[in-house]
Design an enzyme around this catalytic site. Structure first.
Site, PDB file in Angstrom:
ATOM      1  N   ASP A 159      35.326  91.401   5.807  1.00 53.02           N
ATOM      2  CA  ASP A 159      34.757  92.313   4.803  1.00 53.02           C
ATOM      3  C   ASP A 159      35.974  92.813   4.014  1.00 53.02           C
ATOM      4  O   ASP A 159      37.014  92.125   4.005  1.00 53.02           O
ATOM      5  CB  ASP A 159      33.976  93.459   5.479  1.00 53.02           C
ATOM      6  CG  ASP A 159      33.090  94.233   4.499  1.00 53.02           C
ATOM      7  OD1 ASP A 159      31.976  93.767   4.205  1.00 53.02           O
ATOM      8  OD2 ASP A 159      33.519  95.300   4.000  1.00 53.02           O
TER       9      ASP A 159
ATOM     10  N   LYS B 209      28.534  95.990  12.610  1.00 50.66           N
ATOM     11  CA  LYS B 209      29.656  96.113  11.671  1.00 50.66           C
ATOM     12  C   LYS B 209      30.794  96.818  12.378  1.00 50.66           C
ATOM     13  O   LYS B 209      30.573  97.571  13.319  1.00 50.66           O
ATOM     14  CB  LYS B 209      29.240  96.950  10.458  1.00 50.66           C
ATOM     15  CG  LYS B 209      30.120  96.753   9.241  1.00 50.66           C
ATOM     16  CD  LYS B 209      29.682  95.550   8.457  1.00 50.66           C
ATOM     17  CE  LYS B 209      30.602  95.236   7.303  1.00 50.66           C
ATOM     18  NZ  LYS B 209      30.004  94.236   6.401  1.00 50.66           N
TER      19      LYS B 209
HETATM   20  P1  NDP Z   1      38.179  92.156  -0.607  1.00 54.22           P
HETATM   21  O1  NDP Z   1      39.007  93.011   0.269  1.00 54.22           O
HETATM   22  O2  NDP Z   1      38.470  90.717  -0.729  1.00 54.22           O
HETATM   23  O3  NDP Z   1      38.194  92.751  -2.103  1.00 54.22           O
HETATM   24  C1  NDP Z   1      37.770  94.047  -2.349  1.00 54.22           C
HETATM   25  C2  NDP Z   1      37.929  94.343  -3.830  1.00 54.22           C
HETATM   26  O4  NDP Z   1      37.286  95.574  -4.137  1.00 54.22           O
HETATM   27  C3  NDP Z   1      39.379  94.513  -4.239  1.00 54.22           C
HETATM   28  O5  NDP Z   1      39.537  94.122  -5.573  1.00 54.22           O
HETATM   29  C4  NDP Z   1      39.580  96.011  -4.068  1.00 54.22           C
HETATM   30  O6  NDP Z   1      40.638  96.557  -4.835  1.00 54.22           O
HETATM   31  C5  NDP Z   1      38.244  96.545  -4.536  1.00 54.22           C
HETATM   32  N1  NDP Z   1      37.990  97.829  -3.871  1.00 54.22           N
HETATM   33  C6  NDP Z   1      37.878  98.048  -2.541  1.00 54.22           C
HETATM   34  N2  NDP Z   1      37.679  99.347  -2.280  1.00 54.22           N
HETATM   35  C7  NDP Z   1      37.657  99.957  -3.471  1.00 54.22           C
HETATM   36  C8  NDP Z   1      37.484 101.306  -3.859  1.00 54.22           C
HETATM   37  N3  NDP Z   1      37.286 102.284  -2.960  1.00 54.22           N
HETATM   38  N4  NDP Z   1      37.500 101.568  -5.192  1.00 54.22           N
HETATM   39  C9  NDP Z   1      37.703 100.588  -6.098  1.00 54.22           C
HETATM   40  N5  NDP Z   1      37.884  99.294  -5.791  1.00 54.22           N
HETATM   41  C10 NDP Z   1      37.855  98.992  -4.497  1.00 54.22           C
HETATM   42  O7  NDP Z   1      36.673  92.411  -0.136  1.00 54.22           O
HETATM   43  P2  NDP Z   1      35.373  91.527  -0.422  1.00 54.22           P
HETATM   44  O8  NDP Z   1      35.439  90.898  -1.767  1.00 54.22           O
HETATM   45  O9  NDP Z   1      35.134  90.694   0.764  1.00 54.22           O
HETATM   46  O10 NDP Z   1      34.249  92.660  -0.423  1.00 54.22           O
HETATM   47  C11 NDP Z   1      33.803  93.307  -1.615  1.00 54.22           C
HETATM   48  C12 NDP Z   1      32.441  93.920  -1.373  1.00 54.22           C
HETATM   49  O11 NDP Z   1      31.517  92.883  -0.999  1.00 54.22           O
HETATM   50  C13 NDP Z   1      32.364  94.937  -0.219  1.00 54.22           C
HETATM   51  O12 NDP Z   1      31.404  95.917  -0.558  1.00 54.22           O
HETATM   52  C14 NDP Z   1      31.856  94.111   0.954  1.00 54.22           C
HETATM   53  O13 NDP Z   1      31.212  94.916   1.910  1.00 54.22           O
HETATM   54  C15 NDP Z   1      30.874  93.208   0.226  1.00 54.22           C
HETATM   55  N6  NDP Z   1      30.520  91.969   0.915  1.00 54.22           N
HETATM   56  C16 NDP Z   1      31.469  91.073   1.329  1.00 54.22           C
HETATM   57  C17 NDP Z   1      31.097  89.907   1.955  1.00 54.22           C
HETATM   58  C18 NDP Z   1      32.081  88.879   2.362  1.00 54.22           C
HETATM   59  O14 NDP Z   1      31.655  87.821   2.854  1.00 54.22           O
HETATM   60  N7  NDP Z   1      33.366  89.078   2.172  1.00 54.22           N
HETATM   61  C19 NDP Z   1      29.683  89.630   2.259  1.00 54.22           C
HETATM   62  C20 NDP Z   1      28.749  90.583   1.712  1.00 54.22           C
HETATM   63  C21 NDP Z   1      29.180  91.718   1.090  1.00 54.22           C
HETATM   64  P3  NDP Z   1      42.011  96.987  -4.112  1.00 54.22           P
HETATM   65  O15 NDP Z   1      42.695  95.704  -3.772  1.00 54.22           O
HETATM   66  O16 NDP Z   1      42.729  97.813  -5.120  1.00 54.22           O
HETATM   67  O17 NDP Z   1      41.617  97.783  -2.892  1.00 54.22           O
HETATM   68  O1  2IT Z   2      28.532  92.478   4.420  1.00 55.01           O
HETATM   69  C1  2IT Z   2      28.475  91.313   4.876  1.00 55.01           C
HETATM   70  O2  2IT Z   2      27.406  90.699   4.940  1.00 55.01           O
HETATM   71  C2  2IT Z   2      29.724  90.674   5.307  1.00 55.01           C
HETATM   72  N1  2IT Z   2      30.783  91.275   5.172  1.00 55.01           N
HETATM   73  C3  2IT Z   2      29.693  89.306   5.924  1.00 55.01           C
HETATM   74  C4  2IT Z   2      29.327  89.389   7.389  1.00 55.01           C
HETATM   75  C5  2IT Z   2      29.422  88.083   8.150  1.00 55.01           C
HETATM   76  O3  2IT Z   2      29.202  88.159   9.363  1.00 55.01           O
HETATM   77  O4  2IT Z   2      29.705  87.036   7.579  1.00 55.01           O
END
Ligand code: NDP
Ligand code: 2IT
Length: 446
Positions: free
Chosen positions: A166, A126
């Protein structure tokens, strides 16, 4: 308490007392895999726990860049290459002001077991930066990401370490990162996933985490003869994971009544239908605005500085960030009769919240299993890049669905075998861990 686990935990606490998120992630894994450790005394002989909790490599670097006023800005960059026993390091990059070594280590550690669960050959890693994309121009984001890749490029490669997105890293950032990597290395390779379709990306990767989450929860509900049909669903976040979880819940006949961002949440009792979903997509991915605009536009409730868990719903899918559901939130969900909690985000539930779910018989899908669809589809993107061909949307979606079904089955089987039937956290942690531990034993002390 198992003495081996206890000893390893103590050493880690002493080494890195200032990494609370990392210890939280390690504690959850170590406490739940005790039966597997006891069934395999060779793991202690081979020092598996000491080794699996220590990253193979940690890179920290300076990221200098010029903002639109021509002023020098400096951020901190990280890449933690945690474990390569079963494949090249694989895992996302997070750009968020809260990023520090503890956060990246917790994410990298969880990634090892999540990637193992997918059944694909991917190790765990990561990275990221404390850079805050909010309020930055496209040009500033580009200059920052180019500087970030100018250092990162020397540590990664299609057979070494393959980053992805992420929080704060989506299609725009992956594009800039890829362009800079290609320019420095003079190589067109699958060194990143989440790429655009025009330059080696895979269909379904944008949808994969949210879709996979809903596929997993669908499987879990089916064990109780339940489904999404007619259910109300609370989703937190409004980014990549939340967006596509919403779309898939709608397709399966459920109703998403909340979305949020770091400023607050909206409550829409009529549900985020297709038209409203399109509005969210434009708001968050193009205009990069606040979720409050949803409430203004559609005339629904907005709760500033609050989280959605206070509303009565059948299913909760936390999909924003770590520790966003605490004990009181969990108690509220239970009081309102929640049936299932599925973690879209990484480590969104505090340990105390998880205790509440388990004590109250809530179906609980832990992050490593429930959100593995994203990285699984990244693995499918790597396969397509190696084959130099592209699969159709239906092909990739079917493979994703099959992977999520398989993770569900593996978690159920391991939980039963190791004495905690129905506990998906125990099952996922043990199933993910065993493959990595066996590969480490086979490869000697490295
Ligand atoms: P994005 O950046 O697309 O969206 C993140 C969302 O979460 C936004 O709405 C953001 O609001 C909110 N957010 C982030 N930090 C905070 C905080 N500290 N408090 C409150 N709200 C918060 O990210 P993703 O959707 O890609 O990721 C969301 C979660 O999913 C994370 O935990 C990530 O690790 C996990 N994840 C993502 C994957 C992927 O493929 N993208 C895969 C597996 C897990 P704001 O805009 O106001 O910051
Ligand atoms: O938390 C996760 O699994 C991710 N942000 C996706 C990682 C990836 O390599 O697609």
């Amino acid at each position: 308490m198992n003495s081996y686990v206890e000893r390893v935990k103590k050493t880690l606490q002493k080494r890195d007392p200032d990494q609370p998120e990392f210890h939280q992630a390690v504690d959850e894994v170590l406490m739940t895999i005790v039966p597997a450790i006891e069934a395999h005394p060779e793991f202690e002989e081979h020092g598996i726990l000491e080794r699996v909790t220590e990253p193979e490599r940690v890179v920290q670097f300076r990221v200098p860049w010029l903002d639109d006023q021509g002023k020098v800005q400096v951020n901190r960059g990280f890449r933690v290459q945690f474990n390569s026993a079963i494949g090249p390091y694989k895992g996302g990059l997070r750009f968020h002001p809260s990023v520090n070594l503890s956060v990246i280590k917790f994410l990298g550690f969880e990634q090892i077991f999540k990637n193992s669960l997918t059944g694909l050959p991917m190790g765990g890693g990561k990275g990221g930066s404390d850079f805050d994309p909010k309020g930055k121009s496209d040009f500033e984001v580009m200059k920052f990401t180019q500087s970030f890749m100018t250092e990162l490029n020397r540590h990664i490669g299609p057979n070494t370490d393959v980053p992805a997105g992420d929080i704060g890293v989506g299609g725009r950032e992956i594009g800039f990162l890829y362009g800079q990597y290609k320019r420095i290395k003079n190589e067109f390779t699958g060194v990143l996933t989440g790429k655009g379709l025009e330059y080696g990306g895979s269909l379904v990767r944008p949808e994969a985490t949210g879709y996979g989450l809903v596929y997993f929860v669908r499987e879990m509900l089916a064990t109780k003869n339940e489904s999404f049909k007619g259910k109300t669903v609370a989703i937190s976040g409004s980014g990549n994971v939340a967006q596509y979880a919403t779309k898939k819940v709608n397709e399966l006949g459920g109703k998403v009544v909340t979305l949020s961002d770091s400023n607050g949440y909206i409550y829409d009792p009529d549900g985020v239908d297709e038209e409203k979903w399109e509005f969210v997509m434009d708001l968050k991915n193009n205009r990069r605005g606040r979720i409050k605009e949803y409430a203004d536009k559609f005339g629904v409730e907005y709760h500033a500085d609050k989280r959605p868990w206070e509303k009565k719903v059948d299913i909760a899918l936390p999909s924003a960030t770590q520790n966003e559901v605490d004990k009181n939130d969990a108690l509220k969900l239970v009081e309102h009769g929640v049936l299932a909690v599925g973690e879209g985000a990484n480590m969104p539930s505090t340990p105390e919240a998880i205790d509440v779910y388990l004590k109250n018989g809530i179906l609980f899908a832990p992050a490593k299993a429930a959100n593995a669809g994203g990285v699984a589809t990244s693995g499918l993107e790597m396969s397509q890049n190696s084959l130099r061909l592209s699969w159709t949307f239906e092909e990739v979606d079917q493979k994703l669905d099959a992977i999520m079904k398989n993770i569900h089955k593996e978690a159920v089987t391991a939980a039963e075998k190791y004495g905690s039937p129905g506990n998906y956290m125990v099952g996922a942690n043990i199933a993910g861990f065993l493959k990595v531990a066996r590969a480490m034993v086979a490869q000697g002390v490295v």
